[in-house]
Design an enzyme around this catalytic site. Structure first.
Site, PDB file in Angstrom:
ATOM      1  N   GLY A  56       0.788  -1.242   0.151  1.00  0.00           N
ATOM      2  CA  GLY A  56      -0.040  -0.004  -0.142  1.00  0.00           C
ATOM      3  C   GLY A  56       0.678   1.374  -0.075  1.00  0.00           C
ATOM      4  O   GLY A  56       2.004   1.217   0.072  1.00  0.00           O
ATOM      5  N   PRO A  57       0.332   2.496  -0.113  1.00  0.00           N
ATOM      6  CA  PRO A  57       1.020   3.695  -0.276  1.00  0.00           C
ATOM      7  C   PRO A  57       1.773   4.028   1.215  1.00  0.00           C
ATOM      8  O   PRO A  57       1.294   3.205   2.088  1.00  0.00           O
ATOM      9  CB  PRO A  57      -0.027   4.787  -0.414  1.00  0.00           C
ATOM     10  N   PRO A  58       2.721   4.977   1.142  1.00  0.00           N
ATOM     11  CA  PRO A  58       3.450   5.098   2.312  1.00  0.00           C
ATOM     12  C   PRO A  58       2.296   6.028   3.554  1.00  0.00           C
ATOM     13  O   PRO A  58       1.425   6.666   3.114  1.00  0.00           O
ATOM     14  CB  PRO A  58       4.522   6.190   1.795  1.00  0.00           C
ATOM     15  N   VAL A 118       0.447   4.337   5.578  1.00  0.00           N
ATOM     16  CA  VAL A 118      -0.990   3.884   6.162  1.00  0.00           C
ATOM     17  C   VAL A 118      -0.879   3.013   7.061  1.00  0.00           C
ATOM     18  O   VAL A 118      -1.650   2.248   7.651  1.00  0.00           O
ATOM     19  CB  VAL A 118      -1.366   3.067   4.786  1.00  0.00           C
ATOM     20  N   GLY A 119       0.508   2.742   7.766  1.00  0.00           N
ATOM     21  CA  GLY A 119       0.725   1.889   8.929  1.00  0.00           C
ATOM     22  C   GLY A 119       1.264   0.288   8.672  1.00  0.00           C
ATOM     23  O   GLY A 119       0.527  -0.530   9.429  1.00  0.00           O
ATOM     24  N   LYS A 120       1.661   0.132   7.516  1.00  0.00           N
ATOM     25  CA  LYS A 120       2.062  -1.316   7.279  1.00  0.00           C
ATOM     26  C   LYS A 120       3.157  -1.658   8.221  1.00  0.00           C
ATOM     27  O   LYS A 120       2.924  -2.735   8.501  1.00  0.00           O
ATOM     28  CB  LYS A 120       2.810  -1.244   5.745  1.00  0.00           C
ATOM     29  N   THR A 121       4.119  -0.929   8.626  1.00  0.00           N
ATOM     30  CA  THR A 121       5.211  -1.412   9.570  1.00  0.00           C
ATOM     31  C   THR A 121       4.671  -1.474  10.824  1.00  0.00           C
ATOM     32  O   THR A 121       4.998  -2.417  11.703  1.00  0.00           O
ATOM     33  CB  THR A 121       6.181  -0.436   9.416  1.00  0.00           C
ATOM     34  N   SER A 169      -7.657   3.299 -16.981  1.00  0.00           N
ATOM     35  CA  SER A 169      -8.868   3.533 -16.173  1.00  0.00           C
ATOM     36  C   SER A 169      -9.614   4.637 -16.727  1.00  0.00           C
ATOM     37  O   SER A 169     -10.678   4.974 -16.567  1.00  0.00           O
ATOM     38  CB  SER A 169      -8.705   3.736 -14.743  1.00  0.00           C
ATOM     39  N   LYS A 175     -11.259   6.389  -5.528  1.00  0.00           N
ATOM     40  CA  LYS A 175     -12.125   7.150  -6.540  1.00  0.00           C
ATOM     41  C   LYS A 175     -13.129   7.670  -6.090  1.00  0.00           C
ATOM     42  O   LYS A 175     -13.868   8.739  -6.306  1.00  0.00           O
ATOM     43  CB  LYS A 175     -12.040   6.200  -7.867  1.00  0.00           C
TER      44      LYS A 175
END
Length: 825
Positions: A391-393, A395-398, A713, A756
């Site tokens: 996911g984008p930077p 967003v809480g992945k780590t 798209s 979107k």
């Protein structure tokens, strides 16, 4: 056997046993006089002195040392009277209780020749052995022991050939032994050559014999000179054989020794000297490692390897670069948690509370993690899957990886792979290199002290391959079928990684090799909506920043509309990292005002944001009423969230040339050509004259021109723009769309629907056209984010044409001449 120019013995009174002797003080004096004491000299009692580790023989002069004051008084009293003293040997050098059974019954009468008082309080008495005696009765007096004795005489012998041969054999063997002591050989040989008496020869050799006290006492008690000489010769021959064997071994070792072994021998001597000087002994380090290794519960293969590693270290020079590497390797083996595991906490309710408290939203991710914990709870021994949070930077992945470790009660470690360009960072360096060390995987397992931690592989999509192929090195680590025997180049023995839970993070899966992608289960972590960001800021970011800046709840508060302004005008991201920085900026401003005693805003509203942070950093794209044909609105996904996209088309007199602008990528250019080709192929159905395509140039532009744009798209948006232009029908107000088209006119599904929809709602859209296959994606978005929006699901561009274009075309269109005029030309 030893011959010393200065002879040292241990002695003392019975109560002063264990006193050390002092060497180098008195020269050895030998005498072969045949003086015998008469029976008259034995009247009365004889004082006794018990010695440990020493037997006094007749006609031999030796020094003895005493420290106990009672023994000193005894020696001084006898010396003043020029009397005799009975020297006895203790049966046990370690214990003495003053009993008759504690000493032997046969000793030697001695005369004190001289007394020397030393500065350290000790006394040396030079005694001359006279004649053997046997105790009859022992008494305890104030100065020690006394006894009535009976003198003993050696049996006379005849100096025949046998005796002479025996004497010569003793001298020859003694001289051969002396040859191994080059510093005393000549002096001792002269001494032995001057001895003519068999009794004195045996006593002299026995006093210098390197053996235990019991054997010497046995020689003293023998009255038969020949038997004593034979027994002594037997012992000397044995000692000679041992000396020759030692010399042979030493010569052989010396001939085979290499320079490295010679250095090692010298280093061992240096170690002894360092130990005597109180310096650190490097062998203690190896011994400590060996002791730790004996306590480890590890596979036999590892134990054998560890033992060999220590043996190799012992043979190395401490100054060699390889020595430190070898020690580091042994320490790594000892410190790794081979059979150490933390107990998993698989309470799903507890895990759910932890996930909810640490992260807002991302329900699909939380659900997948709970599924994993549920399976592990049922099966108990499930191998850890390789999860990849994409996911984008921001967003809480780590932080999700940290929450997983917290929920399972496992140890946590993080490995930053961004910019990693050396394969050795994963597999470790080989020990042949100076400065070698293990790879990041083994190092972090060592650091956590557990064989089943949660390890986050951060930014796995940003690995660079300048030295080797780090991404391929991860294949063994992340493959459940291989990682139970992972071999680090530095460790050199297999280590089981199958119980480790690996969680990878990535911003995009495009840069990850297919083989590595295949070994990971990808979980999409989408960006946060505006409403979600507001909730995250209220529950997590603002309280955290307020606390870190020393502010209290009564000092500063912030309203929802102010947070919305922050998000919309001062950040452009999918995550909340920049939002946290802007909140910190407001907290710093407040802290400064409080410190200076200035007035400040305690409850920040939307109108207060600009005075605090300055002009808006981002101008959010707003809806503009479409007044002319050829303009349509699309929906786009970016790393910072969803955006609306205007597509503009215009015709000009020409020869059918096509121009595309707006920093478009190849896929988007192809979508434009596909839309145009479909329009040309179906002009009769769309009420468009085919001659227009040949007599007018087409220009398609997508603002903003400096921002790169790509992806399929925008297909139906491009078609709508072109259809509106060529038919001169205006696109409906507040209508946005997204979807890919084909030459057959099909509308295909696209991604990023959630972002979107948010972008459309933010700018005031009322209708959205999507592929019917995207309906499931729309249903996954919460109802609150779909309010006041009408969704049109289509399968073909013909449906888009009827939904998007208004029926009445523009009457005063200036873009082209009358269609019949064009046709006639």
């Amino acid at each position: 056997m030893y011959f010393n120019k200065s002879l040292v013995m241990d002695g003392g009174l019975a109560s002063a046993w264990g006193e050390d002797g002092i060497g180098g003080m008195v020269e050895l004096i030998v005498s072969d006089e045949k003086e015998q004491l008469s029976e008259d000299n034995t009247q009365g009692r004889i004082p006794l002195l018990a010695l440990r580790n020493m037997v006094l023989f007749p006609n031999v002069v030796v020094p003895i040392t005493v420290k106990e004051r009672q023994a000193m008084h005894l020696i001084e009293a006898i010396y003043e009277k020029d009397g005799l003293l009975g020297i006895m040997a203790q049966r046990n050098p370690e214990t003495f209780e003053g009993k008759q059974t504690d000493i032997y019954t046969i000793g030697t009468l001695a005369k004190i020749i001289k007394i020397i008082n030393l500065p350290n309080g000790k006394t040396i008495a030079l005694v001359h052995g006279k004649q053997k005696f046997q105790t009859i009765q022992i008494f305890t007096e104030s100065l020690g022991l006394e006894a009535t004795i009976q003198l003993l005489k050696d049996q006379p012998y005849k100096e025949d050939k046998k005796v002479l041969a025996l004497m010569q054999s003793l001298k020859d063997v003694a001289i051969k032994i002396l040859k191994f002591r080059s510093d005393l050989s000549s002096e001792a040989q002269t001494m032995l050559a001057n001895i003519k008496n068999l009794d004195f020869l045996t006593y002299f050799l026995a006093s210098n014999l390197n053996t235990d006290i019991h054997y010497k006492q046995k020689l003293l008690e023998l009255n038969n000179s020949s038997k004593r000489a034979s027994l002594l010769l037997k012992h000397l021959l044995k000692e000679l054989e041992i000396s020759e064997l030692k010399k042979e071994i030493q010569d052989k070792v010396h001939s085979d020794i290499s320079q490295q072994q010679r250095d090692y021998y010298l280093r061992q001597q240096v170690k002894v000297l360092q130990d005597e000087l109180g310096e650190n002994d490097l062998s203690d380090e190896i011994d400590a490692l060996r002791e730790k290794g004996n306590k480890k519960q590890w596979p036999k293969e590892v134990a054998d390897y560890f033992k060999k590693a220590l043996e190799k270290a012992e043979r190395m020079s401490p100054h060699s670069p390889d020595y430190s590497i070898c020690i580091n390797h042994a320490e790594l083996l000892v410190e790794l948690p081979w059979q150490t595991y933390t107990k998993d906490n698989l309470d799903l309710n507890r895990a759910k509370k932890i996930f909810d408290s640490d992260h807002y939203g991302i329900e699909k991710v939380k659900e997948r993690l709970l599924e994993f914990l549920a399976v592990l709870q049922l099966k108990k021994d499930m191998k850890g899957p390789i999860l990849c949070l994409c996911g984008p930077p921001g967003v809480g992945k780590t932080s999700l990886g940290k929450s997983i470790a917290k929920a399972m009660s496992r140890k946590y470690a993080r490995i930053a792979l961004g910019g990693l360009n050396d394969e050795a960072e994963i597999r470790g360096h080989r020990k042949t290199y100076i400065g070698a060390m293990p790879g990041k995987i083994i190092y972090n397992i060592q650091k956590t002290g557990s064989s089943n931690p949660v390890i986050v592989l951060d930014e796995v999509d940003k690995i660079d391959g300048m030295r080797g192929d780090p991404a391929s090195a991860l294949l063994e680590v992340l493959d459940p079928e291989q990682n139970n025997t992972f071999v680090d180049n530095f460790l050199e023995v297999p280590y089981d990684l199958s119980n480790v839970l690996f969680v990878a993070t990535a911003n995009s899966m495009d840069r990850i090799p297919a083989a590595l992608h295949d070994r990971m289960e990808v979980i999409e972590v989408s960006g946060y909506l505006l409403e979600e960001k507001i909730e995250i800021a209220k529950k997590y970011l603002f309280p955290k920043q307020r606390k870190e800046h020393g502010l209290k709840a009564t000092d500063l508060a912030i309203q929802d509309d102010a947070l919305a302004t922050l998000i919309a005008s001062y950040t452009r991201e999918s995550g909340v990292r920049e939002l946290s920085r802007q909140i910190a900026h407001i907290c710093r401003k407040t802290a400064k005002s409080i410190a200076l005693g200035e007035a400040y805003v305690k409850k920040v509203k939307s109108t207060d944001v600009m005075p605090l942070l300055g002009p808006e950093l981002f101008d959010q794209t707003s809806y503009q009423r479409i007044a002319i044909p050829g303009v349509s609105i699309g929906l786009a996904w970016t790393a910072a969230g969803g955006e609306i996209l205007f597509i503009e088309s215009v015709l000009s007199k020409g020869k059918g040339k096509i121009n595309l602008s707006g920093h478009l990528g190849e896929v988007m250019k192809e979508s434009a050509m596909t839309a145009l080709s479909y329009l040309k192929a179906n002009d009769q159905y769309l009420d468009v004259s085919h001659t227009v395509f040949d007599n007018y140039d087409l220009h398609i532009h997508v603002p903003s021109g400096a921002v790169p744009k790509d992806g399929p798209s925008a297909g139906i948006t491009l078609f709508t723009s072109l259809a509106s232009l060529y038919t001169q029908k205006k696109v409906k107000d507040r209508l946005a769309m997204t979807g890919e088209i084909t030459l057959r006119g099909e509308v295909l599904p696209v991604g990023g629907i959630k972002e979107k929809i948010l972008a459309a709602k933010r700018v005031g859209m009322q209708e959205i056209i999507l592929s019917s296959k995207n309906k499931k994606d729309v249903e996954e978005v919460k109802e609150i984010y779909r309010e006041n929006l009408i969704f049109h699901y289509v399968d073909a561009v013909d449906e888009v044409y009827h939904l998007a274009l208004q029926e009445n075309k523009i009457a005063d269109a200036k873009v082209w001449d009358d269609r019949e005029t064009i046709a006639s030309k």
